[in-house]
Design a protein around this motif. Structure first.
Motif, PDB file in Angstrom:
ATOM      1  N   UNK A   1     -10.150  -0.098 -47.605  1.00 41.63           N
ATOM      2  CA  UNK A   1     -10.750  -1.373 -47.955  1.00 41.63           C
ATOM      3  C   UNK A   1     -10.684  -1.464 -49.332  1.00 41.63           C
ATOM      4  N   UNK A   2     -10.424  -2.657 -49.926  1.00 41.88           N
ATOM      5  CA  UNK A   2      -9.980  -3.116 -51.444  1.00 41.88           C
ATOM      6  C   UNK A   2     -11.146  -2.584 -52.215  1.00 41.88           C
ATOM      7  N   UNK A   3     -12.462  -2.357 -51.982  1.00 40.74           N
ATOM      8  CA  UNK A   3     -13.359  -2.107 -52.934  1.00 40.74           C
ATOM      9  C   UNK A   3     -13.619  -0.561 -53.294  1.00 40.74           C
ATOM     10  N   UNK A   4     -13.018   0.431 -52.863  1.00 36.55           N
ATOM     11  CA  UNK A   4     -12.929   1.994 -53.079  1.00 36.55           C
ATOM     12  C   UNK A   4     -14.522   2.067 -53.400  1.00 36.55           C
TER      13      UNK A   4
ATOM     14  N   UNK B   1     -14.563   6.573 -56.727  1.00 33.99           N
ATOM     15  CA  UNK B   1     -14.232   5.381 -57.635  1.00 33.99           C
ATOM     16  C   UNK B   1     -13.111   5.645 -58.336  1.00 33.99           C
TER      17      UNK B   1
END
Lengths: 467, 335
Positions: free
Chosen positions: A11-14, A40
């Motif tokens: 998912x792109x949001x880490x 993160x």
């Protein structure tokens, strides 16, 4: 613990949740690595698919097209039939070519292995037992741009992530104080930054390009020179940390915010540590002399310093534009190779002496070879050069799990085409990833509705050249 | 070689050409266009190979997206019909509202915004997606009206604070019971610094310029190219211009902090903000600074930290204090 550490749909949001659940294989690994903020920090070291042979790559690019029949692929038949027409006609290349053109350089057997190397690479020749020479490389297009894209990104057009970016994604960085993927060129190679782009992978995985005409590290690295005395900086950072703590106190458990605090402290330390890593002036004059005080010599020396400090991939482009593109006069290869020879030999010597050649891969590569026939069109006045040839080229690889003192593959009688065990850049990339512990078919990223990988739907491991 | 009498004429024409060229503006606005010509149907390229041709495939819309009924295009090339069919397709409305939602919440209702196929994610709240798509169509596909409606919703106006009970059910916040805390993207981050320092030039339109220290416009007007991406924007995760990007990735890396620490750009912002907040009474200055940068008053603890810092800082303390506020998490992250 699953070693399927690389998900196909990161998912792109880490977010912490995503990273824990999908990226790192759960809390166990995080605790194991002692990386409180791995969630993160996309550059935290990651576990490969399997036990790696190599930890890092130094990828040297002789861009413009290094001629194989003048360097690593001796062709007695080419000498014998010098000046004769190419039987059956010459394959179509970029420009017009004439008759067969013998190499003006002599080859001789070198090392214990007796591999034939031309006089252009005397010192590399003396160390040829450390190298595997692949004589049957081939690629699709006899033009620089598409072929540079092909070996770097696995396609002939812009828009795919580079080898180094895939490595950053798959393995992270061993050094949190230095960029993990560094590109050195004393100028700008043809095509430029799309060659080290992360494309649809996160921007943090792109190569850090350093135009190393400068040797002063403060001129090389952006924003590295502290713009205030250390005490003053420290006082500011202490207030900042206190304010961030107040802010975090009412937002407990937000790893993004915690990571932000921590990276500021890392940056503070980098101001003193990074310049040292990039400063080749700290080397002894004798060392620089062995590499040669040339563009490629200084680049290789810097590549060694960075590799010693945990940089995952250093890619070195020989020089501005495309230096090896000798359409007009192949004798220009002499000067180019003399500089490369000293630099590459010194680099491999140093890695060996430091015990690093075991887990460091050195690639002496190029985007394609040159024609065994002379170039004779109106683009050149002196007809003593060679045109582009994508049907065959030679590269040499050393260290990091490659077998030394062997050749692999062969060209036809004149060196026009890869004839035996042809190797495509996809195969080479699959093998490089393998040595770094990554399965090229499983290192994927979901984009635009499908899973992409460096080797597209191709790539065969070359088992015969693995130690 | 030209004869002498012709040469004079040649030189005159050449000079005219040069002078006309010199009179041209260095850059002029232009637009790429396409014109229709006589269209024809193409044969299938088997496995993408233009030399291995199959049967002729008439122009139309994929049956899989047209309830299984093939839809033929007959007007000219069919481009206009294609555009109309796509624009009024229910899937397009769902995709469009999800992209708007994603921009406002940082996450889409469908987590794979460019993939609604069998390999994509399911919508987290299908009813919400359908409702929004319906409203979008009913409002004549007005993006402005849709954004207004989303922003006026209770969901959008929630804080990002967590609640144990909700967290236990949906820790990932897929049902949007709270707002997501987000770091400002590259462009708004730089713009916000300019805005609070008072340097922002709000002029709209015009030519793009390199994003250097003298650049004080919105970063929308910064120059970037596929060949050489702007390094500062890339540092804060501006995606590659080589490919389309459905959703940006947010990273936190030391190089970003080095930019804050040492770049001339941030130093200038801090200098300007320092000037803007300096008052005779330090407490008043701190209050002004907090109103500008965080849109709130400082707490007693923050005020006391500030007083201590200002008293002990050597030289002009204001730019140093301004730098701290501009580099803080509260400035970069939106609750």
């Amino acid at each position: 613990m699953s070693i399927d550490a690389i998900p196909s749909t990161v998912h792109p949001r880490w977010s912490r949740r995503e990273a824990l659940a999908r990226m790192a294989g759960g809390f166990g690994l995080l605790a194991f690595n002692g990386l409180a903020h791995a969630a993160s920090n996309p550059l935290a070291p990651k576990r490969p698919h399997f036990e790696p042979r190599a930890k890092r790559i130094i990828y040297l690019v002789m861009h413009g097209g290094m001629s194989h029949v003048d360097t690593f692929d001796p062709k007695p038949m080419l000498t014998k039939y010098n000046g004769q027409p190419v039987p059956g006609g010459a394959p179509k290349t970029e420009r017009s070519t004439g008759n067969l053109f013998a190499s003006p350089f002599t080859f001789s057997r070198r090392g214990q292995s007796g591999i034939e190397v031309s006089e252009l690479f005397p010192r590399v020749g003396s160390m040829i037992d450390d190298f595997c020479v692949i004589r049957s490389m081939w690629t699709e297009v006899p033009n620089h741009e598409p072929s540079l894209f092909m070996f770097n990104t696995g396609t002939i057009q812009p828009g795919r992530p580079s080898l180094g970016s895939w490595l950053m994604y798959g393995l992270g960085s061993e050094s949190q104080n230095l960029p993990g993927f560094v590109v050195l060129c004393p100028g700008m190679p043809v095509v430029g930054s799309p060659l080290w782009s992360s494309a649809f992978l996160p921007a943090v995985f792109q190569g850090t390009y350093l135009k190393n005409n400068e040797t002063d590290p403060f001129k090389l690295i952006r924003n590295i020179r502290a713009n205030a005395p250390p005490e003053q900086q420290r006082r500011k950072l202490d207030l900042l940390a206190a304010l961030n703590r107040e802010h975090l106190a009412v937002r407990p458990g937000d790893t993004q915010l915690e990571a932000s605090v921590e990276t500021m402290e890392t940056a503070f330390r980098m101001q003193t540590e990074a310049p040292e890593a990039f400063d080749i002036r700290q080397e002894k004059p004798e060392t620089l002399a062995r590499y040669g005080d040339t563009e490629i010599g200084r680049s290789c020396l810097l590549a060694r310093r960075l590799s010693e400090r945990g940089v995952r991939m250093v890619q070195v482009y020989y020089g501005n534009s495309q230096p090896w593109d000798n359409h007009e006069d192949i004798l220009e290869h002499r000067t180019l190779a003399a500089r490369a020879d000293a630099a590459v030999a010194a680099l491999v010597e140093d890695l060996k002496q430091r015990g690093m050649l075991r887990d460091t891969i050195v690639v002496l590569g190029t985007e394609f070879g040159r024609t065994p026939a002379v170039e004779n069109g109106s683009n050149t006045k002196l007809h003593f050069g060679r045109d582009h040839n994508s049907l065959d080229y030679s590269i040499a690889v050393a260290g990091g799990g490659f077998k030394g003192g062997i050749t692999y593959g062969a060209t036809d009688d004149f060196g026009y085409r890869a004839a035996e065990n042809p190797v495509h850049p996809h195969d080479l990339n699959a093998t490089l990833l393998h040595l770094l512990g990554l399965d090229h078919t499983r290192l994927t990223w979901s984009y635009s509705g499908r899973d992409f990988r460096l080797t597209d739907v191709h790539g065969e491991l070359i088992h015969a050249i693995l130690a | 070689m030209l004869p002498a009498d012709r040469r004079g004429e040649y030189e005159r024409l050449k000079a005219t050409h040069e002078s006309l060229k010199a009179e041209l503006p260095s850059k002029y606005p232009f637009l790429h266009g396409a014109a229709e010509f006589t269209p024809w149907d193409l044969p299938l390229h088997k496995r993408g190979n233009p030399e291995d041709l199959g049967e002729i495939v008439p122009r139309g819309f994929p049956a899989v997206l047209a309830n299984g009924k093939p839809l033929k295009f007959t007007e000219g090339s069919g481009r206009m019909e294609l555009a109309r069919t796509v624009a009024h397709h229910s899937l397009a409305a769902r995709v469009a509202v999800n992209r708007m939602w994603l921009a406002l919440f940082g996450e889409g209702i469908v987590a794979t915004p460019s993939n609604y196929g069998s390999t994509g994610d399911r919508p987290a709240v299908p009813e919400l997606l359908e409702y929004l798509a319906g409203r979008f169509a009913a409002n004549g596909y007005s993006v402005k009206a849709m954004i207004r409606e989303i922003m006026l919703s209770a969901a959008y106006q929630r804080t990002s604070a967590t609640q144990a009970a909700n967290d236990a059910i949906d820790a990932a916040n897929r049902t949007f019971w709270r707002q997501n805390r987000r770091r400002l993207d590259a462009e708004p981050l730089l713009d916000a610094m300019l805005a609070v320092s008072g340097e922002l030039d709000r002029t709209a339109g015009g030519e793009s310029k390199p994003l250097d220290e003298a650049f004080v416009r919105r970063s929308l007007y910064a120059k970037t190219s596929r060949f050489q991406q702007d390094e500062t924007l890339s540092l804060f995760d501006l995606p590659s211009a080589l490919v389309t990007c459905e959703q940006r990735v947010v990273t936190t890396v030391p190089l970003q902090k080095l930019f804050l620490l040492n770049s001339g750009m941030v130093a200038r912002r801090a200098e300007a903000l320092g000037k803007r907040i300096a008052r005779d009474n330090p407490s008043e200055s701190v209050a002004v600074a907090y109103r500008l940068v965080f849109n709130r008053a400082p707490t007693p603890a923050e005020l006391s930290l500030a007083r201590d810092f200002l008293d002990s800082a050597g030289g002009n303390p204001w730019p140093q204090y301004a730098w701290v506020l501009l580099s803080s998490n509260e400035f970069a992250y939106v609750d």
